[in-house]
Design a protein around this motif. Sequence first.
Motif, PDB file in Angstrom:
ATOM      1  N   ASP A 189       1.041  -1.207  -0.054  1.00  0.00           N
ATOM      2  CA  ASP A 189       0.154   0.472  -0.115  1.00  0.00           C
ATOM      3  C   ASP A 189       0.623   1.256  -0.296  1.00  0.00           C
ATOM      4  N   ALA A 190       1.964   1.090   0.441  1.00  0.00           N
ATOM      5  CA  ALA A 190       2.496   2.515   0.379  1.00  0.00           C
ATOM      6  C   ALA A 190       3.398   2.408  -0.750  1.00  0.00           C
ATOM      7  N   VAL A 191       3.928   1.426  -1.431  1.00  0.00           N
ATOM      8  CA  VAL A 191       4.259   1.656  -2.660  1.00  0.00           C
ATOM      9  C   VAL A 191       3.397   2.499  -3.437  1.00  0.00           C
ATOM     10  N   GLU A 192       2.238   1.854  -3.416  1.00  0.00           N
ATOM     11  CA  GLU A 192       1.267   3.041  -3.785  1.00  0.00           C
ATOM     12  C   GLU A 192       0.667   4.342  -3.598  1.00  0.00           C
ATOM     13  N   ASP A 193       0.851   4.692  -2.132  1.00  0.00           N
ATOM     14  CA  ASP A 193       0.553   5.466  -1.722  1.00  0.00           C
ATOM     15  C   ASP A 193       1.753   6.969  -2.223  1.00  0.00           C
ATOM     16  N   LEU A 194       2.690   6.388  -2.126  1.00  0.00           N
ATOM     17  CA  LEU A 194       3.878   7.516  -2.389  1.00  0.00           C
ATOM     18  C   LEU A 194       4.165   7.537  -4.033  1.00  0.00           C
ATOM     19  N   GLY A 195       3.383   6.405  -4.765  1.00  0.00           N
ATOM     20  CA  GLY A 195       3.922   6.757  -6.068  1.00  0.00           C
ATOM     21  C   GLY A 195       2.778   7.999  -7.322  1.00  0.00           C
ATOM     22  N   ALA A 196       1.312   7.740  -5.793  1.00  0.00           N
ATOM     23  CA  ALA A 196       0.630   9.281  -6.265  1.00  0.00           C
ATOM     24  C   ALA A 196       1.238  10.284  -5.562  1.00  0.00           C
ATOM     25  N   ALA A 197       1.937  11.185  -4.308  1.00  0.00           N
ATOM     26  CA  ALA A 197       2.497  11.564  -3.714  1.00  0.00           C
ATOM     27  C   ALA A 197       3.677  11.906  -4.844  1.00  0.00           C
ATOM     28  N   ILE A 198       4.633  11.004  -5.648  1.00  0.00           N
ATOM     29  CA  ILE A 198       4.795  12.152  -6.433  1.00  0.00           C
ATOM     30  C   ILE A 198       4.535  12.385  -7.774  1.00  0.00           C
ATOM     31  N   VAL A 199       3.518  11.898  -7.982  1.00  0.00           N
ATOM     32  CA  VAL A 199       2.879  12.405  -9.270  1.00  0.00           C
ATOM     33  C   VAL A 199       2.269  14.298  -8.435  1.00  0.00           C
ATOM     34  N   ARG A 200       1.921  13.944  -7.730  1.00  0.00           N
ATOM     35  CA  ARG A 200       1.408  15.517  -7.053  1.00  0.00           C
ATOM     36  C   ARG A 200       2.468  16.040  -7.081  1.00  0.00           C
ATOM     37  N   LYS A 201       3.258  15.972  -6.599  1.00  0.00           N
ATOM     38  CA  LYS A 201       5.017  16.692  -6.713  1.00  0.00           C
ATOM     39  C   LYS A 201       5.140  17.222  -8.648  1.00  0.00           C
ATOM     40  N   GLY A 202       4.902  16.432  -9.359  1.00  0.00           N
ATOM     41  CA  GLY A 202       5.392  16.475 -10.906  1.00  0.00           C
ATOM     42  C   GLY A 202       6.403  15.532 -10.891  1.00  0.00           C
ATOM     43  N   GLY A 203       6.313  14.576 -10.180  1.00  0.00           N
ATOM     44  CA  GLY A 203       7.318  13.319 -10.675  1.00  0.00           C
ATOM     45  C   GLY A 203       6.764  12.574 -11.421  1.00  0.00           C
ATOM     46  N   GLU A 204       7.463  11.073 -12.200  1.00  0.00           N
ATOM     47  CA  GLU A 204       6.726   9.874 -12.619  1.00  0.00           C
ATOM     48  C   GLU A 204       7.034   9.055 -11.047  1.00  0.00           C
ATOM     49  N   PRO A 205       6.468   8.432 -10.714  1.00  0.00           N
ATOM     50  CA  PRO A 205       7.004   7.250 -10.293  1.00  0.00           C
ATOM     51  C   PRO A 205       7.627   6.213 -10.966  1.00  0.00           C
ATOM     52  N   PRO A 206       8.733   4.964 -10.790  1.00  0.00           N
ATOM     53  CA  PRO A 206       9.199   4.083 -11.505  1.00  0.00           C
ATOM     54  C   PRO A 206       8.803   3.179 -11.773  1.00  0.00           C
ATOM     55  N   ALA A 207       8.846   2.426 -12.525  1.00  0.00           N
ATOM     56  CA  ALA A 207       8.357   1.105 -12.712  1.00  0.00           C
ATOM     57  C   ALA A 207       8.546   0.048 -11.506  1.00  0.00           C
ATOM     58  N   ARG A 208       7.586  -0.908 -10.769  1.00  0.00           N
ATOM     59  CA  ARG A 208       8.313  -1.406  -9.817  1.00  0.00           C
ATOM     60  C   ARG A 208       8.386  -2.555 -10.241  1.00  0.00           C
ATOM     61  N   ARG A 209       9.301  -2.683  -9.575  1.00  0.00           N
ATOM     62  CA  ARG A 209      10.717  -4.181  -9.250  1.00  0.00           C
ATOM     63  C   ARG A 209       9.068  -5.510  -8.894  1.00  0.00           C
ATOM     64  N   LEU A 210       8.222  -5.156  -8.384  1.00  0.00           N
ATOM     65  CA  LEU A 210       8.132  -6.195  -7.984  1.00  0.00           C
ATOM     66  C   LEU A 210       6.079  -6.452  -7.833  1.00  0.00           C
ATOM     67  N   GLU A 211       5.597  -6.822  -8.664  1.00  0.00           N
ATOM     68  CA  GLU A 211       4.242  -6.604  -8.965  1.00  0.00           C
ATOM     69  C   GLU A 211       3.092  -7.872  -8.470  1.00  0.00           C
ATOM     70  N   THR A 212       3.602  -7.595  -6.940  1.00  0.00           N
ATOM     71  CA  THR A 212       2.011  -8.176  -6.492  1.00  0.00           C
ATOM     72  C   THR A 212       0.916  -8.920  -6.466  1.00  0.00           C
ATOM     73  N   GLY A 213       0.507  -8.172  -7.643  1.00  0.00           N
ATOM     74  CA  GLY A 213      -1.126  -8.782  -8.134  1.00  0.00           C
ATOM     75  C   GLY A 213      -2.096  -8.688  -7.023  1.00  0.00           C
ATOM     76  N   ARG A 214      -1.948  -7.626  -5.789  1.00  0.00           N
ATOM     77  CA  ARG A 214      -2.901  -7.771  -4.376  1.00  0.00           C
ATOM     78  C   ARG A 214      -4.023  -6.201  -5.061  1.00  0.00           C
ATOM     79  N   ARG A 215      -4.816  -6.345  -4.625  1.00  0.00           N
ATOM     80  CA  ARG A 215      -5.513  -4.813  -4.603  1.00  0.00           C
ATOM     81  C   ARG A 215      -6.506  -4.532  -3.385  1.00  0.00           C
ATOM     82  N   ARG A 216      -6.292  -3.417  -3.374  1.00  0.00           N
ATOM     83  CA  ARG A 216      -6.875  -2.809  -1.878  1.00  0.00           C
ATOM     84  C   ARG A 216      -8.135  -2.845  -1.655  1.00  0.00           C
TER      85      ARG A 216
END
Length: 216
Positions: A189-216
């Motif tokens: 969940d933190a990875v997803e939330d941090l990615g959203a925060a990066i977008v809000r700051k005008g950045g682009e989140p990096p590609a994930r190294r590990l896709e868990t396949g989990r949905r919140r």
Amino acid sequence: MTVPLEYRALADRFEAIRAEVDRTPDALVPRSIMRGIAAGLSRAPSLRRNDPMKSHQQRSLWGRLADEAAARPEQVGFVLLGEGGRAELAERLGVPHRTLTARLDGWRRTRPRLVVPYSGRRKAGGAPLVAVQLPAVSDLVLWAATVRAVPDAVDGRPPHPLLVADAAERLAMLDTRGPATDGWPDLDDAVEDLGAAIVRKGGEPPARRLETGRRR
């Protein structure tokens, strides 16, 4: 080799965590996590808005310094230097001595400070540079070690290093401290939330190294 007391204190903290779980430094904080930290520092959205980082040359040098600071987990964010001091570091980073001096001086004046240079005892030619700390690397290495030392509440194993690397890279991009977690779902969940925060700051989140396949 002269080392700062601050390095000793942080290195002792890392060693205490490592000894508690009886793992090697690389097993506790694998290279994938260290690479994630260095990559995140080089891609922070704030870099282009920071006066000491507005040129490509400065950001490139910053990236090389981040790589040095994240070379080994037991270095806890420090670049330790021998008798060559500043000249040694300039050679390792591939820049003139004067350029390195100017950049370190600018980076240590930011708030929060990007770097903390440490000098040894003053000699005839001045006080030699003995170490450079990147506080963000120090914080994230200790956070990653703490997270990886705790068995996951879900499966009883340490969180996957690639998941920790994904979180660490995003934390480095945002220059923020790592969250407390009770298991890999919290980290996911933190990875997803941090990615959203990066977008809000005008950045682009990096590609994930590990896709868990989990949905919140």
